[in-house]
Design an enzyme around this catalytic site. Structure first.
Site: not given
Length: 298
Positions: A41, A107-108
């Site tokens: 993100l 992460s995302q």
């Protein structure tokens, strides 16, 4: 745009040091698989300079690709849209890699990579390295949350996320409120489908596709500060009392809904936990690379 190249310098010039020549010769003989890095993100390719340097030092000659897709604010677009965009960019690399590729997904980006692996029937990903990714969902009052949704806290964000409008924002695609699981299951257009928590007619095919990977490496740690609970990076998550239920006690593992139990039985599921690492530093921390990533990039 895509930042790509052969990491390391195997030019064959007479001025090369013998040590570099030797490293290049090893790379040519071993044939390190191409590495694909998918950002998280609000990130872009520029955040991964240190990770590229680490790969250069340990695996010279590796073809590393970091994509400038869905950068910065565009990373808030729905995850299925991002999956299709990244899939289109990555697929040609797969087609040109006879021995397969390795994924490092941060992460995302780790959830985007799962979407690719689940829906691409002929992928050839060898190691899927999930780097501090909310694989089991996210539920926490973090700085990201305060920035994105200043009027909401974790206990009331479900009012927005579990709507058709909310599901158009990436973080809502994996927002998992343990106190409103029925709403999550019925509303989540992404994570609940990937985890087969919501009825999914494609679940059998997606599981077969996902299990084409040879290794799954789940990296996270207690000082992350963003992934909440941090054990979500290793498929642990809260029960309705906000007590963390570890991976092997999770229903999605026990029922082997998309292959975690199968991977573990094969000896291909690996957890790497490290204290003292904040979320934004996972990909620039050499100790993390050395202990949790390097050995899988073969």
């Amino acid at each position: 745009n895509i930042v790509t190249g052969f990491v390391g310098h195997c030019s064959g010039a007479t001025s090369l040091l013998w040590s570099l020549f030797g490293a290049c010769l090893v790379a040519a003989v071993i044939g390190y698989k191409p590495v694909v890095i998918v950002h998280g993100l609000f990130d872009s390719s520029g955040e991964f300079v240190e990770l590229l340097r680490f790969i250069n030092q340990s695996h010279p000659g590796t073809n590393v690709s970091v994509f400038d897709l869905f950068d910065r604010s565009s990373s808030l677009q729905p995850l299925w849209k991002q999956v299709e965009g990244f899939k289109a960019a990555i697929y040609p690399i797969m087609q040109n890699a006879a021995d397969g590729v390795n994924f490092i997904c941060y992460s995302q980006g780790g959830l985007i990579c799962r979407g690719i692996l689940s829906t691409l029937p002929d992928h050839n990903v060898h190691s899927f390295i999930s780097l501090s990714s909310p694989q089991a969902g996210q539920y926490g009052d973090t700085n990201y949350l305060k920035y994105l949704f200043p009027q909401f806290m974790k206990f009331n964000l479900f009012h927005f996320c579990y709507t058709s409008v909310g599901q158009r924002i990436s973080i809502c695609n994996f927002w998992k409120d343990p106190h409103h699981m029925d709403m999550y299951v019925n509303s989540s257009d992404y994570l609940a489908l990937l985890n087969s928590e919501r009825t999914n007619p494609n679940s059998t095919v997606w599981k077969k596709n996902f299990l084409r990977i040879k290794k799954l490496v789940l990296i996270g740690g207690p000082d992350d500060g963003v992934i909440t609970p941090w054990q979500s990076s290793q498929f642990g998550f809260y029960d309705d009392n906000e007590t963390v239920v570890e991976l092997k006690d999770q229903d999605l593992y026990l029922r082997d809904v998309f292959g975690l139990k199968t991977l573990n039985a094969r000896g291909d599921l690996f957890l790497c936990s490290m204290a003292g690492v904040e979320h934004i530093n996972w990909h620039s921390n050499y100790t993390v690379f050395n202990a949790c990533i390097e050995k899988w990039l073969v």
